[in-house]
Scaffold this motif. Structure first.
Motif, PDB file in Angstrom:
ATOM      1  N   SER A 152       0.808  -1.223   0.000  1.00 59.10           N
ATOM      2  CA  SER A 152       0.000   0.000   0.000  1.00 59.10           C
ATOM      3  C   SER A 152       0.837   1.267   0.000  1.00 59.10           C
ATOM      4  O   SER A 152       1.702   1.443   0.860  1.00 59.10           O
ATOM      5  CB  SER A 152      -0.911   0.025   1.234  1.00 59.10           C
ATOM      6  OG  SER A 152      -1.604   1.254   1.314  1.00 59.10           O
ATOM      7  N   PRO A 153       0.543   2.194  -0.926  1.00 53.90           N
ATOM      8  CA  PRO A 153       1.132   3.541  -0.864  1.00 53.90           C
ATOM      9  C   PRO A 153       0.362   4.458   0.078  1.00 53.90           C
ATOM     10  O   PRO A 153       0.740   5.606   0.274  1.00 53.90           O
ATOM     11  CB  PRO A 153       1.018   4.051  -2.306  1.00 53.90           C
ATOM     12  CG  PRO A 153       0.520   2.891  -3.120  1.00 53.90           C
ATOM     13  CD  PRO A 153      -0.175   1.970  -2.182  1.00 53.90           C
ATOM     14  N   GLY A 154      -0.774   3.983   0.615  1.00 53.92           N
ATOM     15  CA  GLY A 154      -1.582   4.812   1.509  1.00 53.92           C
ATOM     16  C   GLY A 154      -2.031   6.093   0.852  1.00 53.92           C
ATOM     17  O   GLY A 154      -2.543   6.094  -0.270  1.00 53.92           O
ATOM     18  N   GLY A 155      -1.791   7.209   1.544  1.00 58.63           N
ATOM     19  CA  GLY A 155      -2.232   8.504   1.038  1.00 58.63           C
ATOM     20  C   GLY A 155      -1.503   8.983  -0.191  1.00 58.63           C
ATOM     21  O   GLY A 155      -1.885  10.007  -0.773  1.00 58.63           O
ATOM     22  N   LEU A 156      -0.478   8.269  -0.629  1.00 56.44           N
ATOM     23  CA  LEU A 156       0.251   8.662  -1.832  1.00 56.44           C
ATOM     24  C   LEU A 156      -0.368   8.095  -3.108  1.00 56.44           C
ATOM     25  O   LEU A 156       0.076   8.429  -4.200  1.00 56.44           O
ATOM     26  CB  LEU A 156       1.714   8.200  -1.726  1.00 56.44           C
ATOM     27  CG  LEU A 156       2.513   8.790  -0.561  1.00 56.44           C
ATOM     28  CD1 LEU A 156       3.928   8.247  -0.576  1.00 56.44           C
ATOM     29  CD2 LEU A 156       2.517  10.310  -0.610  1.00 56.44           C
ATOM     30  N   LYS A 157      -1.369   7.252  -2.982  1.00 58.43           N
ATOM     31  CA  LYS A 157      -1.989   6.640  -4.156  1.00 58.43           C
ATOM     32  C   LYS A 157      -3.028   7.591  -4.756  1.00 58.43           C
ATOM     33  O   LYS A 157      -3.851   8.162  -4.056  1.00 58.43           O
ATOM     34  CB  LYS A 157      -2.655   5.316  -3.774  1.00 58.43           C
ATOM     35  CG  LYS A 157      -3.184   4.519  -4.969  1.00 58.43           C
ATOM     36  CD  LYS A 157      -3.640   3.133  -4.498  1.00 58.43           C
ATOM     37  CE  LYS A 157      -4.087   2.268  -5.677  1.00 58.43           C
ATOM     38  NZ  LYS A 157      -5.357   2.710  -6.240  1.00 58.43           N
ATOM     39  N   PHE A 158      -2.991   7.746  -6.079  1.00 56.15           N
ATOM     40  CA  PHE A 158      -3.866   8.717  -6.744  1.00 56.15           C
ATOM     41  C   PHE A 158      -4.500   8.153  -8.008  1.00 56.15           C
ATOM     42  O   PHE A 158      -4.964   8.900  -8.863  1.00 56.15           O
ATOM     43  CB  PHE A 158      -3.070   9.978  -7.097  1.00 56.15           C
ATOM     44  CG  PHE A 158      -1.841   9.676  -7.911  1.00 56.15           C
ATOM     45  CD1 PHE A 158      -1.922   9.516  -9.280  1.00 56.15           C
ATOM     46  CD2 PHE A 158      -0.622   9.520  -7.304  1.00 56.15           C
ATOM     47  CE1 PHE A 158      -0.803   9.213 -10.034  1.00 56.15           C
ATOM     48  CE2 PHE A 158       0.509   9.224  -8.044  1.00 56.15           C
ATOM     49  CZ  PHE A 158       0.414   9.069  -9.417  1.00 56.15           C
ATOM     50  N   PHE A 159      -4.500   6.835  -8.157  1.00 60.94           N
ATOM     51  CA  PHE A 159      -5.026   6.234  -9.378  1.00 60.94           C
ATOM     52  C   PHE A 159      -5.868   5.024  -9.010  1.00 60.94           C
ATOM     53  O   PHE A 159      -5.737   4.465  -7.909  1.00 60.94           O
ATOM     54  CB  PHE A 159      -3.879   5.802 -10.303  1.00 60.94           C
ATOM     55  CG  PHE A 159      -2.818   4.982  -9.608  1.00 60.94           C
ATOM     56  CD1 PHE A 159      -2.945   3.603  -9.485  1.00 60.94           C
ATOM     57  CD2 PHE A 159      -1.704   5.595  -9.052  1.00 60.94           C
ATOM     58  CE1 PHE A 159      -1.990   2.854  -8.827  1.00 60.94           C
ATOM     59  CE2 PHE A 159      -0.737   4.847  -8.390  1.00 60.94           C
ATOM     60  CZ  PHE A 159      -0.887   3.475  -8.280  1.00 60.94           C
ATOM     61  N   ASN A 160      -6.719   4.603  -9.910  1.00 61.30           N
ATOM     62  CA  ASN A 160      -7.529   3.410  -9.697  1.00 61.30           C
ATOM     63  C   ASN A 160      -6.711   2.165 -10.023  1.00 61.30           C
ATOM     64  O   ASN A 160      -5.783   2.207 -10.823  1.00 61.30           O
ATOM     65  CB  ASN A 160      -8.777   3.450 -10.573  1.00 61.30           C
ATOM     66  CG  ASN A 160      -9.704   4.593 -10.202  1.00 61.30           C
ATOM     67  OD1 ASN A 160      -9.855   4.925  -9.027  1.00 61.30           O
ATOM     68  ND2 ASN A 160     -10.328   5.208 -11.199  1.00 61.30           N
ATOM     69  N   GLY A 161      -7.087   1.052  -9.418  1.00 60.57           N
ATOM     70  CA  GLY A 161      -6.399  -0.188  -9.694  1.00 60.57           C
ATOM     71  C   GLY A 161      -5.245  -0.436  -8.744  1.00 60.57           C
ATOM     72  O   GLY A 161      -4.906   0.418  -7.917  1.00 60.57           O
ATOM     73  N   PRO A 162      -4.609  -1.594  -8.849  1.00 58.12           N
ATOM     74  CA  PRO A 162      -3.526  -1.953  -7.928  1.00 58.12           C
ATOM     75  C   PRO A 162      -2.283  -1.099  -8.134  1.00 58.12           C
ATOM     76  O   PRO A 162      -1.998  -0.630  -9.233  1.00 58.12           O
ATOM     77  CB  PRO A 162      -3.259  -3.422  -8.266  1.00 58.12           C
ATOM     78  CG  PRO A 162      -3.713  -3.573  -9.694  1.00 58.12           C
ATOM     79  CD  PRO A 162      -4.887  -2.661  -9.837  1.00 58.12           C
ATOM     80  N   ALA A 163      -1.530  -0.922  -7.051  1.00 62.02           N
ATOM     81  CA  ALA A 163      -0.303  -0.132  -7.119  1.00 62.02           C
ATOM     82  C   ALA A 163       0.850  -0.910  -7.752  1.00 62.02           C
ATOM     83  O   ALA A 163       1.820  -0.305  -8.210  1.00 62.02           O
ATOM     84  CB  ALA A 163       0.090   0.332  -5.715  1.00 62.02           C
ATOM     85  N   LYS A 164       0.800  -2.218  -7.738  1.00 65.68           N
ATOM     86  CA  LYS A 164       1.792  -3.106  -8.354  1.00 65.68           C
ATOM     87  C   LYS A 164       3.227  -2.858  -7.885  1.00 65.68           C
ATOM     88  O   LYS A 164       4.167  -2.859  -8.696  1.00 65.68           O
ATOM     89  CB  LYS A 164       1.748  -2.986  -9.882  1.00 65.68           C
ATOM     90  CG  LYS A 164       0.397  -3.291 -10.520  1.00 65.68           C
ATOM     91  CD  LYS A 164       0.513  -3.190 -12.040  1.00 65.68           C
ATOM     92  CE  LYS A 164      -0.817  -3.366 -12.725  1.00 65.68           C
ATOM     93  NZ  LYS A 164      -0.689  -3.239 -14.206  1.00 65.68           N
TER      94      LYS A 164
END
Length: 325
Positions: A198-210
């Motif tokens: 998990s990138p947590g609050g750094l994630k800004f896109f749909n789908g898995p962070a991979k």
């Protein structure tokens, strides 16, 4: 402390001291304690200090500048970063050079060993237009990176104001994997390395962070891998040490990790130590620590000294969070 190969760069210690805690982003500390933590880290064998202007508005870099007064111990290297965003192409060089110059002034140094693009590389302008305002300020389009940023990074290396350059591996995963496969390739990439992926609050896109696919792409292209967010900004510790709203991504990740904490209780183990050992079991070269004091540093050094987790325990941890990944 063990050292590991680091792409085409000199070997690096298993742990890297990160600037988030030194910049006082992860709970209360003092400037003096942060300076003492830097000295303790180097004394423990840590050879890389990972900093950025955004870590406390330059405070983390000021801490390191005060710790060594421009004379780094032998073998110790320093990184910094620049959040470029989607700047006008005619302004990019000025922004990057000013960022490097300001970092060097705070660090009291004449050269950065490694300089990262702190903004996230995303597919195109349309992607940015669909993103929330705050997230959009941290995005650089792929074409801008290829046509303008990457050539400038190469020029800065030739000018010897930086030793090498890297990218933040938290952006759009497919775009990052594409960049890692191109030439010239970055010398290093910072990748999410935690048991929630998990990138947590750094994630800004749909789908898995991979994140593990990004790590694999870096490995395939001989790019050094710096693991980050081993405890996911506190979500994988016994308790988050700062006030956050109930809908904050880190609070939601803390809830997702309830099974992991129960397992740690069963083992009689500190969740933060186990989370760091899990991250060190991933295919990374060095793990960046977000510690803010010497006690937190000592816990992380203990985790590194204990070695990677067994395959059986990794499987139990994975099972404890499987439904939330």
């Amino acid at each position: 402390m063990q050292t590991h190969p680091f792409g085409e760069l000199p070997p690096v210690s298993a742990l890297t001291l990160g600037g988030g805690g030194l910049g006082m982003l992860w709970g209360k500390t003092t400037f003096e304690e942060c300076v003492a933590t830097v000295h303790a880290a180097v004394g423990d064998g840590i050879t890389l200090l990972d900093l950025a202007p955004r870590y406390g508005d330059g405070k983390a870099e000021e801490v390191v500048g005060a710790a060594f007064n421009g004379k780094l111990p032998a073998g110790v290297r320093v990184t910094s970063k620049c959040n470029l965003g989607n700047a006008a192409t005619g302004e990019i060089e000025t922004i990057l050079r000013r960022s490097i110059a300001a970092s060097l002034q705070r660090l009291r140094l004449s050269k950065l060993d490694l300089f990262f693009l702190h903004s996230n590389i995303v597919p195109d302008e349309a992607f940015i237009a669909r993103s929330p305002g705050d997230a959009a300020t941290r995005m650089t389009p792929y074409a801008v990176f290829v046509d303008h940023v990457r050539p400038l990074f190469e020029r800065f290396v030739a000018e010897e104001i930086i030793g090498a350059w890297g990218i933040t591996g938290i952006g759009h995963p497919d775009t990052l994997i594409r960049v890692l496969g191109e030439r010239p390739a970055p010398a290093a990439v910072q990748c999410i390395a935690n048991l929630l992926d998990s990138p947590g609050g750094l994630k800004f896109f749909n789908g898995p962070a991979k994140p593990r696919a990004i790590i694999a792409a870096a490995r395939a292209n001989e790019v050094g891998v710096m693991g980050i967010r081993a405890v996911q900004a506190g979500a994988l510790t016994a308790a988050i040490d700062r006030d956050l709203p109930p809908t904050h991504p880190e609070v939601l990740d803390y809830a997702r990790a309830a099974g992991f904490r129960r397992l740690c209780t069963e083992l009689g183990a500190n969740p933060a130590v186990i989370a760091h050992r899990y991250a060190l079991s991933l295919d990374i070269d060095t793990l960046v620590l977000g510690v803010k004091n010497r006690q937190e540093l000592a816990d992380c050094v203990e985790a590194a000294d204990s070695g990677p987790l067994t395959a059986d325990l990794i499987a139990r941890i994975d099972a404890s969070v499987a439904a939330t990944r």
